[in-house]
Design a protein around this motif. Structure first.
Motif, PDB file in Angstrom:
ATOM      1  N   ASP A 222       9.064  12.610   6.359  1.00 26.52           N
ATOM      2  CA  ASP A 222       7.775  11.925   6.215  1.00 26.52           C
ATOM      3  C   ASP A 222       7.421  11.766   4.743  1.00 26.52           C
ATOM      4  OD1 ASP A 222       7.480  11.674   8.905  1.00 26.52           O
ATOM      5  OD2 ASP A 222       5.868  13.157   9.124  1.00 26.52           O
ATOM      6  N   TYR A 223       7.631  12.844   3.960  1.00 29.55           N
ATOM      7  CA  TYR A 223       7.266  12.741   2.546  1.00 29.55           C
ATOM      8  C   TYR A 223       8.126  11.705   1.833  1.00 29.55           C
ATOM      9  CZ  TYR A 223       6.617  13.375  -2.369  1.00 29.55           C
ATOM     10  OH  TYR A 223       6.377  13.102  -3.689  1.00 29.55           O
ATOM     11  N   ALA A 224       9.417  11.648   2.139  1.00 23.41           N
ATOM     12  CA  ALA A 224      10.287  10.668   1.488  1.00 23.41           C
ATOM     13  C   ALA A 224       9.813   9.251   1.795  1.00 23.41           C
ATOM     14  CB  ALA A 224      11.726  10.856   1.946  1.00 23.41           C
ATOM     15  N   ARG A 225       9.385   9.017   3.024  1.00 21.00           N
ATOM     16  CA  ARG A 225       8.888   7.692   3.391  1.00 21.00           C
ATOM     17  C   ARG A 225       7.566   7.394   2.681  1.00 21.00           C
ATOM     18  NH1 ARG A 225      10.932   4.829   7.778  1.00 21.00           N
ATOM     19  NH2 ARG A 225      11.768   6.728   8.705  1.00 21.00           N
ATOM     20  N   ILE A 226       6.696   8.416   2.639  1.00 20.10           N
ATOM     21  CA  ILE A 226       5.417   8.248   1.946  1.00 20.10           C
ATOM     22  C   ILE A 226       5.648   7.996   0.460  1.00 20.10           C
ATOM     23  CG2 ILE A 226       3.332   9.474   1.205  1.00 20.10           C
ATOM     24  CD1 ILE A 226       3.169   8.504   4.073  1.00 20.10           C
ATOM     25  N   ALA A 227       6.566   8.742  -0.145  1.00 18.33           N
ATOM     26  CA  ALA A 227       6.863   8.577  -1.569  1.00 18.33           C
ATOM     27  C   ALA A 227       7.370   7.172  -1.858  1.00 18.33           C
ATOM     28  CB  ALA A 227       7.879   9.622  -2.024  1.00 18.33           C
ATOM     29  N   ASP A 228       8.209   6.659  -0.955  1.00 21.36           N
ATOM     30  CA  ASP A 228       8.714   5.298  -1.101  1.00 21.36           C
ATOM     31  C   ASP A 228       7.559   4.300  -1.053  1.00 21.36           C
ATOM     32  OD1 ASP A 228      10.451   3.187  -1.341  1.00 21.36           O
ATOM     33  OD2 ASP A 228      11.106   3.229   0.753  1.00 21.36           O
ATOM     34  N   ALA A 229       6.629   4.536  -0.126  1.00 24.05           N
ATOM     35  CA  ALA A 229       5.467   3.650  -0.011  1.00 24.05           C
ATOM     36  C   ALA A 229       4.583   3.734  -1.247  1.00 24.05           C
ATOM     37  CB  ALA A 229       4.663   4.009   1.238  1.00 24.05           C
ATOM     38  N   ILE A 230       4.401   4.941  -1.770  1.00 18.43           N
ATOM     39  CA  ILE A 230       3.550   5.123  -2.950  1.00 18.43           C
ATOM     40  C   ILE A 230       4.156   4.419  -4.159  1.00 18.43           C
ATOM     41  CG2 ILE A 230       2.849   6.872  -4.636  1.00 18.43           C
ATOM     42  CD1 ILE A 230       2.177   8.693  -2.271  1.00 18.43           C
ATOM     43  N   THR A 231       5.464   4.508  -4.326  1.00 21.01           N
ATOM     44  CA  THR A 231       6.124   3.798  -5.429  1.00 21.01           C
ATOM     45  C   THR A 231       5.914   2.297  -5.297  1.00 21.01           C
ATOM     46  OG1 THR A 231       7.812   5.526  -5.605  1.00 21.01           O
ATOM     47  CG2 THR A 231       8.339   3.389  -6.564  1.00 21.01           C
ATOM     48  N   PHE A 232       6.028   1.798  -4.084  1.00 16.09           N
ATOM     49  CA  PHE A 232       5.820   0.372  -3.819  1.00 16.09           C
ATOM     50  C   PHE A 232       4.380  -0.037  -4.145  1.00 16.09           C
ATOM     51  CE2 PHE A 232       4.679  -3.156  -0.983  1.00 16.09           C
ATOM     52  CZ  PHE A 232       5.710  -4.046  -1.219  1.00 16.09           C
ATOM     53  N   ILE A 233       3.411   0.766  -3.671  1.00 15.23           N
ATOM     54  CA  ILE A 233       2.000   0.471  -3.915  1.00 15.23           C
ATOM     55  C   ILE A 233       1.700   0.498  -5.414  1.00 15.23           C
ATOM     56  CG2 ILE A 233      -0.363   1.317  -3.588  1.00 15.23           C
ATOM     57  CD1 ILE A 233       0.554   2.433  -0.860  1.00 15.23           C
ATOM     58  N   ALA A 234       2.195   1.544  -6.098  1.00 14.75           N
ATOM     59  CA  ALA A 234       1.897   1.718  -7.521  1.00 14.75           C
ATOM     60  C   ALA A 234       2.433   0.560  -8.361  1.00 14.75           C
ATOM     61  CB  ALA A 234       2.472   3.033  -8.018  1.00 14.75           C
ATOM     62  N   SER A 235       3.579   0.038  -7.968  1.00 12.91           N
ATOM     63  CA  SER A 235       4.179  -1.050  -8.743  1.00 12.91           C
ATOM     64  C   SER A 235       3.469  -2.378  -8.512  1.00 12.91           C
ATOM     65  CB  SER A 235       5.665  -1.191  -8.394  1.00 12.91           C
ATOM     66  OG  SER A 235       5.824  -1.621  -7.050  1.00 12.91           O
ATOM     67  N   ARG A 236       2.609  -2.420  -7.488  1.00 14.57           N
ATOM     68  CA  ARG A 236       1.916  -3.672  -7.148  1.00 14.57           C
ATOM     69  C   ARG A 236       0.405  -3.490  -7.035  1.00 14.57           C
ATOM     70  NH1 ARG A 236       6.803  -3.213  -5.242  1.00 14.57           N
ATOM     71  NH2 ARG A 236       8.175  -5.026  -4.942  1.00 14.57           N
ATOM     72  N   VAL A 237      -0.111  -2.423  -7.628  1.00 14.05           N
ATOM     73  CA  VAL A 237      -1.514  -2.075  -7.417  1.00 14.05           C
ATOM     74  C   VAL A 237      -2.462  -3.173  -7.894  1.00 14.05           C
ATOM     75  CG1 VAL A 237      -1.757  -0.814  -9.600  1.00 14.05           C
ATOM     76  CG2 VAL A 237      -3.204  -0.214  -7.659  1.00 14.05           C
ATOM     77  N   GLU A 238      -2.056  -3.929  -8.923  1.00 17.31           N
ATOM     78  CA  GLU A 238      -2.960  -4.949  -9.468  1.00 17.31           C
ATOM     79  C   GLU A 238      -3.201  -6.092  -8.493  1.00 17.31           C
ATOM     80  OE1 GLU A 238      -1.402  -6.137 -13.218  1.00 17.31           O
ATOM     81  OE2 GLU A 238      -1.883  -4.237 -14.205  1.00 17.31           O
ATOM     82  N   ARG A 239      -2.234  -6.359  -7.609  1.00 18.59           N
ATOM     83  CA  ARG A 239      -2.449  -7.443  -6.655  1.00 18.59           C
ATOM     84  C   ARG A 239      -2.782  -6.931  -5.249  1.00 18.59           C
ATOM     85  NH1 ARG A 239       1.504  -8.673  -3.149  1.00 18.59           N
ATOM     86  NH2 ARG A 239       3.643  -7.945  -3.455  1.00 18.59           N
ATOM     87  N   GLN A 240      -2.956  -5.586  -5.120  1.00 21.65           N
ATOM     88  CA  GLN A 240      -3.420  -4.999  -3.863  1.00 21.65           C
ATOM     89  C   GLN A 240      -2.583  -5.450  -2.658  1.00 21.65           C
ATOM     90  OE1 GLN A 240      -6.807  -2.970  -3.709  1.00 21.65           O
ATOM     91  NE2 GLN A 240      -5.694  -2.647  -5.607  1.00 21.65           N
ATOM     92  N   PRO A 241      -1.377  -4.933  -2.497  1.00 24.08           N
ATOM     93  CA  PRO A 241      -0.541  -5.351  -1.373  1.00 24.08           C
ATOM     94  C   PRO A 241      -1.202  -5.038  -0.031  1.00 24.08           C
ATOM     95  CG  PRO A 241       0.333  -3.368  -2.398  1.00 24.08           C
ATOM     96  CD  PRO A 241      -0.747  -3.877  -3.301  1.00 24.08           C
ATOM     97  N   SER A 242      -0.900  -5.835   0.962  1.00 24.02           N
ATOM     98  CA  SER A 242      -1.499  -5.660   2.283  1.00 24.02           C
ATOM     99  C   SER A 242      -0.810  -4.534   3.034  1.00 24.02           C
ATOM    100  CB  SER A 242      -1.373  -6.952   3.086  1.00 24.02           C
ATOM    101  OG  SER A 242      -0.004  -7.212   3.391  1.00 24.02           O
ATOM    102  N   LEU A 243      -1.488  -4.065   4.079  1.00 25.42           N
ATOM    103  CA  LEU A 243      -0.904  -3.037   4.947  1.00 25.42           C
ATOM    104  C   LEU A 243       0.427  -3.516   5.513  1.00 25.42           C
ATOM    105  CD1 LEU A 243      -1.126  -0.349   6.533  1.00 25.42           C
ATOM    106  CD2 LEU A 243      -2.388  -1.624   8.283  1.00 25.42           C
ATOM    107  N   GLU A 244       0.482  -4.788   5.898  1.00 26.36           N
ATOM    108  CA  GLU A 244       1.705  -5.337   6.483  1.00 26.36           C
ATOM    109  C   GLU A 244       2.863  -5.313   5.487  1.00 26.36           C
ATOM    110  OE1 GLU A 244      -1.673  -6.373   8.851  1.00 26.36           O
ATOM    111  OE2 GLU A 244      -1.301  -6.661   6.700  1.00 26.36           O
ATOM    112  N   GLU A 245       2.583  -5.638   4.217  1.00 26.33           N
ATOM    113  CA  GLU A 245       3.626  -5.622   3.191  1.00 26.33           C
ATOM    114  C   GLU A 245       4.177  -4.212   2.973  1.00 26.33           C
ATOM    115  OE1 GLU A 245       3.119  -8.261  -0.496  1.00 26.33           O
ATOM    116  OE2 GLU A 245       1.071  -7.954   0.220  1.00 26.33           O
TER     117      GLU A 245
END
Length: 275
Positions: free
Chosen positions: A3-26
């Motif tokens: 679970d943490y590895a998946r969450i960490a992957d998601a956090i990296t994705f979110i952090a790299s795109r935080v300025e454009r606020q990615p959607s839940l679906e993305e």
């Protein structure tokens, strides 16, 4: 994948795109889950929705927290404490290795250790009779490196695997449903300067941040921000000595011995529980 590895992957994705606020679906698609299952997984782990986490991650929020932060010594004075180092003594007690203990190199000492799952991945924990002497995140690696480092620090000590004993530390650190019946005791080895920095870090409340310069001022050496950074990086007790709560003056998270993604994850986790 944990679970943490998946969450960490998601956090990296979110952090790299935080300025454009990615959607839940993305975000969900990136970690190969349906939006429903990803939202449920993220909320169960962090205690907040991915949308709320995006708000936690903004640079503006970090700058606001820094602006709100008073000096650590000023906070201690406001609470009427005798010294800044005692601010969180009712949560954590830190004792430095004495010169005599250092000279003996652990002779006659039994150090118990174990590896455990935490909300931020697996961690290695080691205990002397006086408290936790090491807590290191493993990043899915074998505990050989922290165990070898422990043997170098205490070459004459007996190292004994005792996961039932170290599990008690994990429960106290991460199980918010139970109020600990005693403070977490830490038994650390460092220079006088490092010890003073680590004591200062214990004064930073959860879900709050300070800059390296603020820590330097708190220990009475305002020009030592760079040296403070080195001492923060040498912290032997991850999470409990909260080096993750020290960020750059600009509001950026800055580096972290156990990875910037984990630092982001801990900030989100703490914000969900303490703000």
């Amino acid at each position: 994948m944990s679970d943490y590895a998946r969450i960490a992957d998601a956090i990296t994705f979110i952090a790299s795109r935080v300025e454009r606020q990615p959607s839940l679906e993305e975000i969900a698609a990136h970690v190969h889950l349906s939006p429903f299952h990803f939202q449920r997984l993220f909320s169960r782990w962090a205690g907040v929705t991915p949308k709320r986490y995006l708000q936690v991650l903004t640079l503006e929020r970090a700058k606001s927290l820094l602006h709100e932060s008073r000096s650590l010594l000023e906070v201690a004075d406001t609470l009427g404490l005798s010294s800044g180092s005692r601010l969180y003594d009712h949560f954590v007690q830190l004792e430095a290795v004495t010169p005599g203990e250092y000279k003996q190199q652990g002779a006659g000492l039994v150090i118990e250790h174990g590896v455990h799952d935490t909300p931020f991945g697996q961690a290695f924990v080691a205990l002397t009779p006086r408290g936790v002497c090491n807590f290191s995140f493993l990043d899915n690696k074998a505990p050989d490196a922290p165990l070898a480092a422990l043997a170098r620090s205490w070459p004459e000590a007996e190292l004994r695997e005792a996961p039932s004993r170290t599990q008690e530390v994990i429960n106290t650190m991460f199980d918010g449903s139970k109020k600990p019946d005693r403070p977490i005791s830490l038994h650390v080895s460092g220079t006088n300067f490092q010890i003073s920095v680590w004591r200062a870090l214990l004064q930073i409340p959860p879900a709050r941040v300070v800059s390296y310069a603020q820590v330097a001022s708190a220990i009475g050496n305002p020009k030592a921000a760079r040296a403070v950074g080195l001492a923060v990086g040498a912290n032997p007790i991850a999470f409990v000595i909260p080096c993750h709560r020290v960020i750059q003056q600009s509001g950026k998270l800055g580096g972290y011995h156990w990875g910037e993604t984990r630092k982001q994850a801990i900030h989100a986790w703490e914000a969900a529980r303490y703000e």
